[in-house]
Design a protein around this motif. Structure first.
Motif, PDB file in Angstrom:
ATOM      1  N   ALA A 249      -2.049   2.932   0.709  1.00 48.50           N
ATOM      2  CA  ALA A 249      -1.492   4.110   0.022  1.00 48.50           C
ATOM      3  C   ALA A 249      -1.209   3.799  -1.442  1.00 48.50           C
ATOM      4  CB  ALA A 249      -0.211   4.562   0.728  1.00 48.50           C
ATOM      5  N   ALA A 261      -3.667   9.003  -0.238  1.00 45.05           N
ATOM      6  CA  ALA A 261      -2.397   8.278  -0.228  1.00 45.05           C
ATOM      7  C   ALA A 261      -1.374   8.988   0.650  1.00 45.05           C
ATOM      8  CB  ALA A 261      -1.873   8.135  -1.652  1.00 45.05           C
ATOM      9  N   ASP A 264      -2.038   8.269   4.318  1.00 44.13           N
ATOM     10  CA  ASP A 264      -1.608   6.923   4.704  1.00 44.13           C
ATOM     11  C   ASP A 264      -0.085   6.851   4.853  1.00 44.13           C
ATOM     12  OD1 ASP A 264      -4.121   5.900   4.889  1.00 44.13           O
ATOM     13  OD2 ASP A 264      -4.156   4.994   2.899  1.00 44.13           O
TER      14      ASP A 264
END
Length: 846
Positions: A249, A261, A264
């Motif tokens: 991320a 990101a 994640d």
């Protein structure tokens, strides 16, 4: 005469540069001034333009300074560099010849030097190893020549060696190496993103995952974030861990891949709720996606766990500042009812359509569809596409048994892809939707838009023509066909139609789609007359009940339910104009501008003078960016009833947008989402749920089609409420200036605190507004409240553009101000004295 000899006037202010009094920027003062230094400063201010550009005054100041000090530096002007045209032919020939001879001599010296060195070291060239990372050989002569300047900097004794900073020189070498190093990304394509872990034990998987994660850490520390993402992905494929997801991320954030990101961070929080790093990184993605409230929520959670987290504090302050700025920009600034609508495409999936469908999966696809619809409406198109994909995966095994549901899901996912700019994905999903449900209008329209974005104009034209066979009244398709025909004519010439694919014939059995407002027929006749009468009475009661329920839903701001109620009303009676205009209001609230326009068209067919239908159709045209048509409808509204302030305000806004559109590129290929403020006209008894605090707009035409009973020549007086900010004050004063209503302006000044006048006027003080304020004070307020007039005159002199106004007013207007001050002097008052009036007169340059 010097600067000290000139009397300073109260409140004139000074310039930003040199702090020169404003009154010194004047012909009389400059003519009498003999201070050269001060005149130079005045000239500098005039040339800078910070107080406005006055060419005549600047020229006058230059001439006066020339007479006093001809050698003044302020009078010097830059001389341009000489060119060939600055010399005679003989002079230029001599200069050019000298330069050419010098160049040839230098070249000869270099050639001699190079020849000498290669002769001295004949075998050196072949024996030298190649430079690392290069296929070229080292050139001895050039290397020696280039190193000559550096030898001068080498320390020659112990005292200089003591001053030599070795670490600094090494750091310079490292920085130079980093700047010259070009990162080769070709090796990334050779790295497999997944590791085959079949047959491995958990311990072996953990070992592989840790090794790949450490490789990712090395790549991240070296600044190669793309390679870091690859290795973290390999680590996750071997064994998903919180650390790997968190690290990936962070790498995605460095690459500004906000959506990846965010995904994640979501994975981390699923595995470990409350993970501080994941919350902080998700807040960063929210911030850059303009989801400021969600970012604040995550950052607050971080600070609850770690109150001393400096990064969280800094990010929170930035997010709160951005939120404050966005709220100030979108704050409601005028009275009346407004709604802020976002231009998003309504999902094709209607809850009413799915209510009767049951599948073997127990309704999981419905939940996914609903979630996808909500995400789409909030602008999260990638997340919505993920939900639709999951629903498609659930329904795919059933195949043709639920073709309609699958077609809707594919069409909805195509809309997400179109919003993200993934035109190829949009076209594939539309093709699949049309295979399952041929001649469905929305997939055809979306595919046409994708083709048009990809500049495949022929295919887009064919799809739009197919849509028009289904609904010939769809304005969007009509406009697109006309536009594309012109483009194809320019590209392919007069025979462009011969190059098109055949336009498929739409069967007559294909019904109208939901894109177009329903045009229901009157209920089928019953068998005998008595049952017909009984059915008519029942329908009338049902119609009335549905209409009241729809109105209540609008009052509760439940526009979806109101939409369904009004649609049910139209199934019973499609000749009621009020239902069309009320449903158009719901469509506007739900950002479905095309449907709102169609309903307004139906209302105007039933009642050609309906003001509400014209106004709402203008708003729909504005939402569709058809500013010219919106302008026409707004002019009709004002012609029918000039007292509608909202229509005048919208007219100004649409005119501004139209001018802006003319200045920009004529063809914008990518439709962008934007926020539009819709100002609603509230009039008549047919409109459900009118708030008590709204500005009255007079007697508008009734919903049944009657025209306004009041003539345009006798407009109703404009109700004035106390303004709360500069925008509200500006809107009211502009309307009053248009009507030249001095009495209403006097009422506005009576309810406005004088100390707020400079803030409300801001930098928007214009000549018409200034004159209207003076006339209102003189004709309507001087006899009622002289102290209030004095206070308004005092604070008006502190407005930002006041001094500029004084230079622009005419002689007659200045005489009007003098008369106002004479009337004020003749009126005795305990709140001000004659000395106060005299001081204020000097402020007005009287």
């Amino acid at each position: 005469m010097t600067t000290k000899d000139y009397p300073s006037l109260w409140g004139f202010g000074t310039t930003k540069t040199f702090k020169i009094p404003i009154e010194h920027l004047d012909f009389k003062y400059i003519e009498k001034c003999s201070d050269v230094k001060h005149l130079e400063k005045i000239l500098c201010v005039l040339r800078s333009g910070e107080e406005g550009y006055y060419p005549e005054l600047t020229e006058f100041c230059e001439k006066h300074l020339q007479a006093l000090a001809p050698e003044s530096r302020a009078l010097r002007k830059d001389k341009p560099a000489a060119t060939a045209a600055s010399f005679t032919a003989e002079e230029w020939e001599k200069i050019d010849g000298d330069i050419k001879s010098w160049v040839s001599e230098i070249k000869k010296e270099e050639d001699k030097m190079h020849f000498h060195e290669t002769e001295t070291f004949p075998a050196m060239k072949d024996n030298l190893p190649p430079v690392r990372g290069s296929n070229s050989c080292l050139h001895v002569g050039k290397e020696k020549y280039s190193k000559r300047p550096t030898k001068k900097k080498t320390p020659r004794d112990y005292a200089e060696w003591d001053k030599f900073d070795v670490e600094k020189e090494c750091l310079k070498i490292d920085e130079d190496y980093k700047e010259k190093t070009v990162i080769d990304k070709s090796h990334l394509s050779k790295i497999e993103t997944r590791i085959d872990t079949a047959g491995l034990t958990e311990k072996e998987k953990d070992f592989l995952a840790t090794r790949e994660k450490e490789k990712g850490n090395e790549a991240f520390n070296s600044g190669d974030y793309e390679e870091a993402v690859m290795y973290y992905t390999r680590s996750i494929s071997a064994l998903p861990t919180v650390v790997a997801y968190n690290n990936r991320a962070q790498a995605e954030i460095k690459l500004q891949n906000w959506n990846s990101a965010f995904q994640d961070c979501e994975k981390v929080l699923e595995l470990e709720p409350g993970n501080v790093k994941a919350l902080l990184r998700r807040a960063t993605t929210y911030k850059h996606q303009n989801k400021l409230l969600e970012a604040i929520e995550d950052l607050s959670k971080v600070l609850d766990v770690e109150p001393d987290n400096d990064l969280a504090k800094k990010t929170l302050s930035e997010v709160e500042r951005d939120l404050k700025n966005s709220e100030a920009a979108s704050k409601t600034q005028t009275k009346g009812k407004r709604m802020v609508i976002q231009e998003i495409e309504n999902s094709e999936d209607e809850e009413g359509k799915d209510s009767g469908r049951k599948h073997e999966d127990g309704g999981g696809d419905k939940s996914l569809k609903s979630q996808g619809n909500e995400l789409f409406r909030s602008g999260q198109f990638a997340e919505a596409a993920g939900k639709y994909s999951a629903a498609i995966a659930l329904l795919e095994p059933a195949g043709s048994e639920i073709a309609d549901d699958l077609s809707i899901l594919y069409s909805n996912r195509a809309a997400c892809y179109l919003k993200e700019g993934n035109c190829s994905g949009c076209i594939q999903d539309c093709n699949r939707a049309l295979e399952l449900h041929p001649f469905s209008m929305k997939p055809l329209l979306r595919r046409a838009m994708a083709y048009e974005t990809l500049e495949q104009y022929g295919k887009a034209y064919v799809d739009y023509k197919t849509v028009l066979q289904i609904d010939c009244g769809l304005q969007l398709a009509n406009d697109s066909v006309n536009r594309l025909s012109r483009i194809l004519m320019e590209l392919d010439g007069p025979n462009w139609r011969e190059k098109l694919s055949p336009i498929p014939a739409v069967p007559a059995s294909v019904p109208l789609q939901a894109w177009h407002p329903a045009k229901e027929m009157i209920s089928k006749q019953a068998g005998d007359s008595s049952s017909h009468r009984q059915q008519g009475i029942t329908d009338e009661k049902t119609f009335k009940a549905l209409k009241e329920e729809g109105n209540q839903c609008v009052n509760d701001k439940n526009y979806k339910d109101a939409l369904s109620k009004y649609s049910e009303c139209l199934k019973i009676n499609n000749k009621e104009c009020a239902i069309y205009t009320n449903r158009a209001l719901c469509y506007l609230k739900l950002c479905q501008f095309e449907e709102a326009k169609q309903d307004c068209d139906q209302a105007l067919q039933l009642a050609d003078g309906n003001v509400k239908a014209f106004y709402r159709r203008a708003l729909a045209h504005k939402g569709l960016k058809n500013y010219q048509k919106s302008l026409i409808d707004l002019n009709k509204v004002i012609l029918l009833d000039p007292s509608i302030i909202e229509a005048k305000m919208e007219l100004e806004e649409v005119t501004r947008l139209l001018n802006l559109k003319d200045k920009t590129a004529p063809f914008n290929k990518e439709k962008e989402r934007r926020k539009i403020e819709i100002q609603e006209v509230n009039e008549g008894k047919e409109e459900p749920g009118r708030p008590a605090g709204e500005v009255s707009t007079g007697c508008l035409a009734s919903e049944k089609g009657g025209k306004s009973s009041r003539s345009p020549e006798d407009p109703e007086k404009l109700p004035i409420a106390k303004p709360n900010n500069a925008y509200e004050f500006g809107q009211i004063i502009n309307a009053l200036s248009t009507r030249k209503d001095k009495e209403a302006c006097a009422h506005l000044l009576a309810i406005t605190a004088p100390k707020d006048l400079p803030m409300f006027l801001s930098n928007k003080l214009e000549g018409d507004t200034f004159l209207l304020l003076i006339q209102s004070l003189k004709n309507n307020l001087i006899e009622k409240d002289p102290s209030l007039v004095y206070q308004h005159l005092l604070y008006l002199s502190k407005a930002e553009r006041f001094k500029m106004m004084l230079t622009l007013i005419s002689k007659g207007q200045k005489e009007l101000i003098e008369q106002l001050f004479e009337d004020l002097s003749d009126t005795p008052n305990n709140h001000f004295t004659l000395e106060d009036i005299q001081a204020l007169k000097r402020q007005y340059e009287l």
